[in-house]
Design a protein around this motif. Structure first.
Motif, PDB file in Angstrom:
ATOM      1  N   GLY B  31     -24.493  -6.447  21.204  1.00  0.00           N
ATOM      2  CA  GLY B  31     -23.699  -5.268  21.482  1.00  0.00           C
ATOM      3  C   GLY B  31     -23.468  -4.368  20.288  1.00  0.00           C
ATOM      4  N   GLN B  32     -24.174  -4.537  19.219  1.00  0.00           N
ATOM      5  CA  GLN B  32     -23.933  -3.672  18.070  1.00  0.00           C
ATOM      6  C   GLN B  32     -24.736  -2.392  18.205  1.00  0.00           C
ATOM      7  N   ILE B  33     -24.333  -1.463  17.345  1.00  0.00           N
ATOM      8  CA  ILE B  33     -25.003  -0.164  17.415  1.00  0.00           C
ATOM      9  C   ILE B  33     -26.280  -0.193  16.595  1.00  0.00           C
ATOM     10  N   PHE B 102     -23.954   7.520  12.561  1.00  0.00           N
ATOM     11  CA  PHE B 102     -24.863   8.177  13.514  1.00  0.00           C
ATOM     12  C   PHE B 102     -24.289   9.467  14.068  1.00  0.00           C
ATOM     13  N   SER B 103     -23.392  10.116  13.296  1.00  0.00           N
ATOM     14  CA  SER B 103     -22.978  11.453  13.700  1.00  0.00           C
ATOM     15  C   SER B 103     -22.536  12.202  12.469  1.00  0.00           C
ATOM     16  N   GLY B 104     -23.089  13.367  12.277  1.00  0.00           N
ATOM     17  CA  GLY B 104     -22.680  14.185  11.153  1.00  0.00           C
ATOM     18  C   GLY B 104     -23.508  13.910   9.910  1.00  0.00           C
ATOM     19  N   ILE B 143     -25.674  15.211  17.387  1.00  0.00           N
ATOM     20  CA  ILE B 143     -25.631  14.454  18.634  1.00  0.00           C
ATOM     21  C   ILE B 143     -26.053  15.370  19.775  1.00  0.00           C
ATOM     22  N   ILE B 144     -27.045  14.954  20.497  1.00  0.00           N
ATOM     23  CA  ILE B 144     -27.477  15.774  21.624  1.00  0.00           C
ATOM     24  C   ILE B 144     -26.894  15.234  22.922  1.00  0.00           C
ATOM     25  N   SER B 145     -27.044  13.952  23.119  1.00  0.00           N
ATOM     26  CA  SER B 145     -26.509  13.385  24.342  1.00  0.00           C
ATOM     27  C   SER B 145     -25.977  12.012  24.003  1.00  0.00           C
ATOM     28  N   LYS B 146     -25.685  11.254  25.064  1.00  0.00           N
ATOM     29  CA  LYS B 146     -25.046   9.965  24.825  1.00  0.00           C
ATOM     30  C   LYS B 146     -25.908   9.042  23.967  1.00  0.00           C
ATOM     31  N   HIS B 147     -27.223   9.137  24.097  1.00  0.00           N
ATOM     32  CA  HIS B 147     -28.058   8.186  23.382  1.00  0.00           C
ATOM     33  C   HIS B 147     -28.988   8.808  22.360  1.00  0.00           C
ATOM     34  N   PHE B 148     -29.080  10.141  22.303  1.00  0.00           N
ATOM     35  CA  PHE B 148     -30.067  10.754  21.424  1.00  0.00           C
ATOM     36  C   PHE B 148     -29.436  11.608  20.362  1.00  0.00           C
ATOM     37  N   ASN B 149     -30.016  11.537  19.192  1.00  0.00           N
ATOM     38  CA  ASN B 149     -29.629  12.418  18.091  1.00  0.00           C
ATOM     39  C   ASN B 149     -30.861  13.092  17.551  1.00  0.00           C
ATOM     40  N   ASN B 195     -30.101   5.952  20.079  1.00  0.00           N
ATOM     41  CA  ASN B 195     -29.019   5.037  19.754  1.00  0.00           C
ATOM     42  C   ASN B 195     -28.704   4.170  20.957  1.00  0.00           C
TER      43      ASN B 195
END
Lengths: 627, 196
Positions: B31-33, B102-104, B143-149, B195
């Motif tokens: 369950g990790q990122i 994973f953001s910014g 961040i574009i969507s829930k799973h993609f950057n 992600n």
């Protein structure tokens, strides 16, 4: 080219004149210095310009100044000869005419209605100005401002409303919805991800907030006050203003009828009214300060001037129960307790008591409640025997009196003496109580007799000391051995063998008694004071119960006509009372009775004719019927 | 010598890949990122295949392994126009994310090893060698969507390289055999991240 020049020239001229006209008007205002004209309601404007006090010509035209050949000044004046024969210079003074405007207004129901007309000359009106008039009432030392009157020019009003809308537009630029200041889409996408490591919501919020927009928004909010002051120079006032009218272009003067109700207060006799004013432009610069108008005076009449200074005293109600007691020396033989009519002085004493009893039983004013018979013996011999003796003696006397009173009753059963108080008489005189009491040995009385004595005894202290010994037999022993014992025996002891009769009476029919004191009734005084000070509510409460002319006045002042009528009808005829009745009937619409009473009052007191001028209820009837 | 190198290379590579896959799958299972990204720009660089796998270590730190492999030779049979940019690059590093991983913005440090054979692009001279160094980079992840950057990044690395210079891509004339310190750009990325 030329055409262009001509057009430009005309336009500039036009602009110049339109701005010049305002200043031109101001100059004219300042030169002429007009004031608002204030008139009493319903009167035509006084052409008083010429009648106003003219003080510039008090110098007499009779004085001539001449310079004689020597160069000195010589004055020639008119001269007359007075009574003693001397020549005196005389001057003729021009009369100064002062016109003052005044009116009598009545005070009714605790209110006075002040009416006046305001006239604003057309020279003061302009589209770009606002005229503010404030009427001021001067009552004694107080000044009260009344509601203002605003006359607004059209342009002024337009600028005012535009200022409001500008400010509104500014306010709309401020973002109040905080969600608009965040990148909500991005934040939501971020938040929808699986949050394996926790991060506080505030941090996320702060990261995704539009920092620039927030900064700018705060700047706008900070400047709100400044912008308000810049755009909104004057407000559309809603309270404290009597009139706010907008003038249009027809430049006639304005006349406004102002009516103001004033609540009655203490000592309100005279009210002066002056109107102040100013003219301002939209930037709130004071363009012209209107000089105050000439004052109008209102003299206020009310019923409180008719109060009569009556002093009332308090009446006290007290109960009167009479009490009578008498003692008699009824002698008994030593050791005996029978009542012997012929023994010693008994017949005299008994007759006295019997006569008293008879008198009281048939008394018209008093009834006997009870009679207490107390018998006592002198302190010699055995105490127990004395006790028994006193008791039996008391009982015997009581029995004797009972027999006597029964016989009296039996004698008088059928005879009715008093016709009006018949019932009470029969009931009350039959039943009273005869109670026997006894005091075994009357040491107390002996002591007081010894104390009171000044002639007979010499050694009072020792005797009193003996009397205070606790043991009674020892007391008696010691007394016997005392050298003044014989004196006691002879002079004091006989008196101790006596019977005391206490008659408890009450006044027939009346248990309570009214007495008029000389204490001043302060409630009435306070009521009078309230009435004179025009505090009518208090006056009615305080004076109402008394039902005299002052209470009638209080009722009339508050328009309680029915109560006033009730009170006045009971009072004796007097000019004041008739006058007040006339007022009441006039208020109730009964003109006939009103006029009748007025004529009666006037006959008795002709000066009431002048009072009638002050009261409109009768004033209108006088005008109608030409009294 | 070359043969041995080849074999050891192959073994090393496969070990690394296996470990990466294993660790990634372990982490995903627990369950990790994990973020897996591939650089689009690199494909423009003579079709280099590349992969980067990063996992979360703390709220602001990720650990990543990235590798890129280019075996292609263009115009192999044409001796005059033969071009190649063959290389194998493997790096491991950490990235610091000031706001949240994973953001910014992010700043990374990694160690990188690369063996290369580049030639025929600007001149027929071909250089073949190994390089080893440390790289620093800075980037931004959108961040574009829930799973993609979409990741943007720029980096630079410096280190030591052993190289041999040949006169042409396919011949064996050695012009130079040396070793030196170097600084070069790396990690110029516009990459798509997935992600979990």
């Amino acid at each position: 080219m030329r055409r262009l020049m001509v057009i430009l020239l005309t336009m500039s001229l036009f602009a110049a004149t339109s701005s010049c006209s305002a200043t031109f008007k101001l100059k004219r205002l300042r030169k002429e210095n007009p004031t608002t004209i204030v008139n009493l309601a319903g009167t035509s404007p006084l052409h008083s310009e010429g009648e106003v006090c003219d003080t510039t010509h008090t110098e007499s035209s009779d004085t001539l100044t001449v310079i004689d050949p020597q160069g000195n000044r010589v004055f020639f004046m008119k001269a007359t000869v007075d009574s003693t024969g001397t020549l005196i210079a005389s001057e003729e003074l021009q009369p100064a005419i002062v016109t003052a405007k005044f009116r009598n207004v009545p005070e009714r129901n605790g209110m006075v209605s002040l009416d006046f007309d305001l006239e604003i000359p057309d020279i003061m009106l302009d589209n770009n100005w606002q005229i503010r008039l404030s009427p001021i009432l001067i009552i004694g030392e107080d000044t009260t401002s009344l509601e203002k009157i605003l006359i607004t020019g059209e342009e002024y009003r337009k600028d005012l409303l535009e200022g409001y809308s500008k400010y509104n537009r500014y306010l709309n630029r401020i973002i109040t919805d905080s969600s608009k200041l965040i990148y909500t889409g991005l934040m939501e996408t971020f938040l929808s991800r699986k949050e394996y490591y926790s991060i506080s919501h505030d941090k996320v919020r702060e990261y995704y907030s539009k920092k620039g927009a927030i900064y700018w928004n705060n700047y706008l909010i900070k400047n709100k006050e400044k912008k308000y002051r810049e755009y909104v120079k004057d407000t559309l006032a809603t309270c404290g203003i009597r009139l706010d009218s907008v003038i249009s272009n027809d430049k006639k003067g304005i006349k406004y009828c102002y009516s103001q109700g004033l609540k009655a207060r203490r000592n309100l006799k005279r009210v002066d009214l002056i109107v102040f004013g100013e003219i301002v432009d939209f930037n709130q610069n004071l363009l012209f300060s209107i000089p105050p108008s000439s004052p109008i005076t209102y003299y206020i009449s009310s019923f409180s001037s008719m109060t009569e200074e009556i002093e009332k005293y308090l009446t006290k109600v007290i109960e009167r129960k009479a009490f009578l007691n008498t003692s008699s020396l009824i002698e008994f033989r030593k050791g005996k307790y029978d009542v012997e009519y012929g023994f010693g002085n008994n017949h005299y004493e008994l007759e006295r008591i019997k006569g008293l009893l008879e008198e009281l039983m048939f008394d018209s004013e008093y009834n006997i409640d009870s009679i207490t018979v107390t018998a006592s013996s002198s302190p010699e011999g055995n105490y127990a025997r004395n006790k028994e003796l006193s008791r039996r003696r008391g009982e015997e006397i009581t029995k004797y009196l009972e027999i006597y009173s029964d016989s009296l009753r039996a004698q008088n059963q059928g005879v009715i003496i008093n016709l009006d108080e018949m019932d009470e008489y029969e009931n009350d005189f039959i039943h009273f109580k005869l109670s026997p009491r006894y005091i075994a040995e009357n040491w107390k009385e002996l002591e007081s007799m010894i104390r009171r004595d000044t002639l007979i005894l010499k050694d009072k202290e020792t005797l009193l000391g003996i009397c205070s010994i606790k043991d009674i037999s020892e007391r008696k022993e010691r007394l016997k051995r005392h050298k003044e014992y014989k004196k006691l025996l002879v002079n004091f002891y006989p008196e101790l063998r006596r019977v005391v009769f206490d008659f408890h009476l009450h006044k027939k029919g009346m248990v309570k008694d009214t007495i008029h004191t000389t204490v001043i009734d302060t409630t009435y005084m306070r009521g009078l004071k309230a009435l004179k000070e025009r505090d009518y509510e208090t006056a009615v409460v305080l004076l109402g119960p008394y039902g005299d002319i002052n209470s009638a006045l209080a009722f009339i002042s508050l328009d309680y006509n029915a109560s006033a009528l009730k009170v006045l009808e009971r009072l004796p005829e007097s000019p004041k009372r008739d006058y007040l009745l006339c007022i009441i009937y006039s208020r109730m619409g009964d003109e006939k009775s009103s006029i009748e009473y007025y004529l009666k009052a006037k006959e008795m007191d002709p000066s009431l004719r002048f009072r009638a001028n002050l009261d409109p209820e009768i004033g209108k009837l006088i005008n109608k019927y030409g009294l | 010598m070359r043969e041995r190198r080849k074999i050891s290379k192959r073994i090393g590579l496969s070990i690394v890949m296996l470990m990466t896959i294993l660790s990634v799958s372990k982490q995903v299972a627990s369950g990790q990122i994990v973020g897996i990204s591939t650089n689009i720009l690199d494909y423009a660089k003579f079709v280099t295949m590349n992969l980067e796998v990063g996992t979360a270590v703390a709220r602001n730190w990720t650990f990543s392994i990235d590798g890129s492999y280019n075996p292609f030779v263009f115009n192999k049979n044409d001796a005059d126009n033969r071009m190649q940019f063959k290389h194998l690059t493997i790096g491991t590093g950490v990235k610091y994310w000031p706001f949240y991983l994973f953001s910014g913005f992010n700043f990374g440090v990694k160690t990188q090893w690369s063996e290369y054979n580049i030639g025929g692009i600007t001149s027929p001279q071909t250089v073949e060698g190994d390089a080893f160094g440390i790289a620093i980079s800075a980037g931004y992840s959108l961040i574009i969507s829930k799973h993609f950057n979409i990741d943007f990044s720029l980096g630079v690395w410096g280190g030591y390289t052993f190289y041999t210079r040949y006169s042409c891509p396919s011949c064996g004339d050695i012009l130079q055999r040396d070793s030196r310190w170097f600084i070069a750009p790396t990690d110029i990325k516009i990459s798509l991240t997935f992600n979990i």
